[in-house]
Design an enzyme around this catalytic site. Sequence first.
Site, PDB file in Angstrom:
ATOM      1  CG  HIS A  95       0.633   6.794   6.044  1.00  0.00           C
ATOM      2  ND1 HIS A  95       1.793   6.946   6.512  1.00  0.00           N
ATOM      3  CD2 HIS A  95       0.832   5.311   5.809  1.00  0.00           C
ATOM      4  CE1 HIS A  95       2.797   6.120   6.605  1.00  0.00           C
ATOM      5  NE2 HIS A  95       2.201   5.165   6.261  1.00  0.00           N
TER       6      HIS A  95
ATOM      7  CG  HIS B  40      -0.271   0.971   7.514  1.00  0.00           C
ATOM      8  ND1 HIS B  40       0.814   0.720   8.327  1.00  0.00           N
ATOM      9  CD2 HIS B  40       0.313   1.820   6.790  1.00  0.00           C
ATOM     10  CE1 HIS B  40       1.962   1.155   8.118  1.00  0.00           C
ATOM     11  NE2 HIS B  40       1.886   2.096   7.051  1.00  0.00           N
ATOM     12  CD  GLU B  41      -1.008   2.230   3.032  1.00  0.00           C
ATOM     13  OE1 GLU B  41      -0.572   3.452   3.116  1.00  0.00           O
ATOM     14  OE2 GLU B  41      -0.506   1.334   2.928  1.00  0.00           O
TER      15      GLU B  41
ATOM     16  CD  GLN C 257       3.529   5.725   3.080  1.00  0.00           C
ATOM     17  OE1 GLN C 257       2.514   5.260   2.463  1.00  0.00           O
ATOM     18  NE2 GLN C 257       4.486   5.083   3.508  1.00  0.00           N
TER      19      GLN C 257
ATOM     20  CB  CYS D   7       5.671   1.855   7.451  1.00  0.00           C
ATOM     21  SG  CYS D   7       5.151   3.498   6.717  1.00  0.00           S
ATOM     22  CG  LEU D   8       6.759   0.998   1.428  1.00  0.00           C
ATOM     23  CD1 LEU D   8       5.986   1.450   0.017  1.00  0.00           C
ATOM     24  CD2 LEU D   8       7.783  -0.011   1.060  1.00  0.00           C
TER      25      LEU D   8
ATOM     26  N   GLY E  37       1.074  -1.229   0.033  1.00  0.00           N
ATOM     27  CA  GLY E  37       0.094  -0.005   0.070  1.00  0.00           C
ATOM     28  C   GLY E  37       0.824   1.017   0.051  1.00  0.00           C
TER      29      GLY E  37
HETATM   30  O1  GNR Z   1       4.256  -2.557   2.536  1.00  0.00           O
HETATM   31  C1  GNR Z   1       3.748  -2.395   3.523  1.00  0.00           C
HETATM   32  N1  GNR Z   1       3.640  -3.561   4.123  1.00  0.00           N
HETATM   33  C2  GNR Z   1       2.690  -3.482   5.340  1.00  0.00           C
HETATM   34  C3  GNR Z   1       2.526  -4.644   6.048  1.00  0.00           C
HETATM   35  C4  GNR Z   1       1.722  -4.822   7.267  1.00  0.00           C
HETATM   36  C5  GNR Z   1       0.892  -3.870   7.524  1.00  0.00           C
HETATM   37  C6  GNR Z   1       0.816  -2.553   6.897  1.00  0.00           C
HETATM   38  C7  GNR Z   1       1.646  -2.582   5.542  1.00  0.00           C
HETATM   39  S1  GNR Z   1       1.536  -1.244   4.638  1.00  0.00           S
HETATM   40  C8  GNR Z   1       3.277  -1.138   4.169  1.00  0.00           C
HETATM   41  C9  GNR Z   1       3.312  -0.235   2.816  1.00  0.00           C
HETATM   42  C10 GNR Z   1       3.149   1.235   3.580  1.00  0.00           C
HETATM   43  O2  GNR Z   1       4.133   1.962   4.189  1.00  0.00           O
HETATM   44  N2  GNR Z   1       2.154   1.939   3.367  1.00  0.00           N
HETATM   45  O3  GNR Z   1       1.706   3.055   4.060  1.00  0.00           O
HETATM   46 NI    NI Z   2       3.188   3.042   5.601  1.00  0.00          NI
END
Ligand code: GNR
Ligand code: NI
Length: 175
Positions: free
Chosen positions: A138, A134-135, A51, A92-93, A46
Amino acid sequence: MAQLPILRYPDPRLRNVARPVQAVDARLRALIGDMFETMYQAKGIGLAATQVDVHERLIVIDVSDERDQRLVLINPELLWAGDELVKHDEGCLSLPEIYEGIERPAAVRVRALDEQGNSREIEADGLLAVCIQHEMDHLMGKVFVDYLSPLKRNRIKTRLLKAEREDSRARERRP
Ligand code: GNR
Ligand code: NI
């Protein structure tokens, strides 16, 4: 299409609160393409516009193993979250190589516009529910380490700043 640089925690721009997307037009579709390219290249499931330093309510997701199930959420609204909580390891990236167990509602229902500008409702559980929440965090300027204790969060911040310093020193040595 182009890859976009991903902001790294603790960059203060990750704290910006995104504004609603005003129009699902060619500019937005180009941004969506760039965000998918960036997400696939980084092997993420995601990516929120926040980001890549675009502070609009836009998310791209693909939780499939085959990397062929694109999901676009524009102006997402949380309609419902279930009472049951589940703990899932999150990454998270914007926080490379950091993984922590985070508890969230196991199932959610969201309403969002798709790439064509049509309103859709999505009910999700499992990894997709984790990813959507999670997104959406952000877009509100929130990152998953905000759920951890201040002590744990500060250790992670120190670790990431150190990795960043070592990275930039290595870049200086062989530019
Ligand atoms: O790549 C991602 N893997 C992930 C794994 C577990 C819970 C959430 C994520 S999201 C993350 C990519 C990202 O940073 N999205 O904002
Ligand atoms: Ni993230």
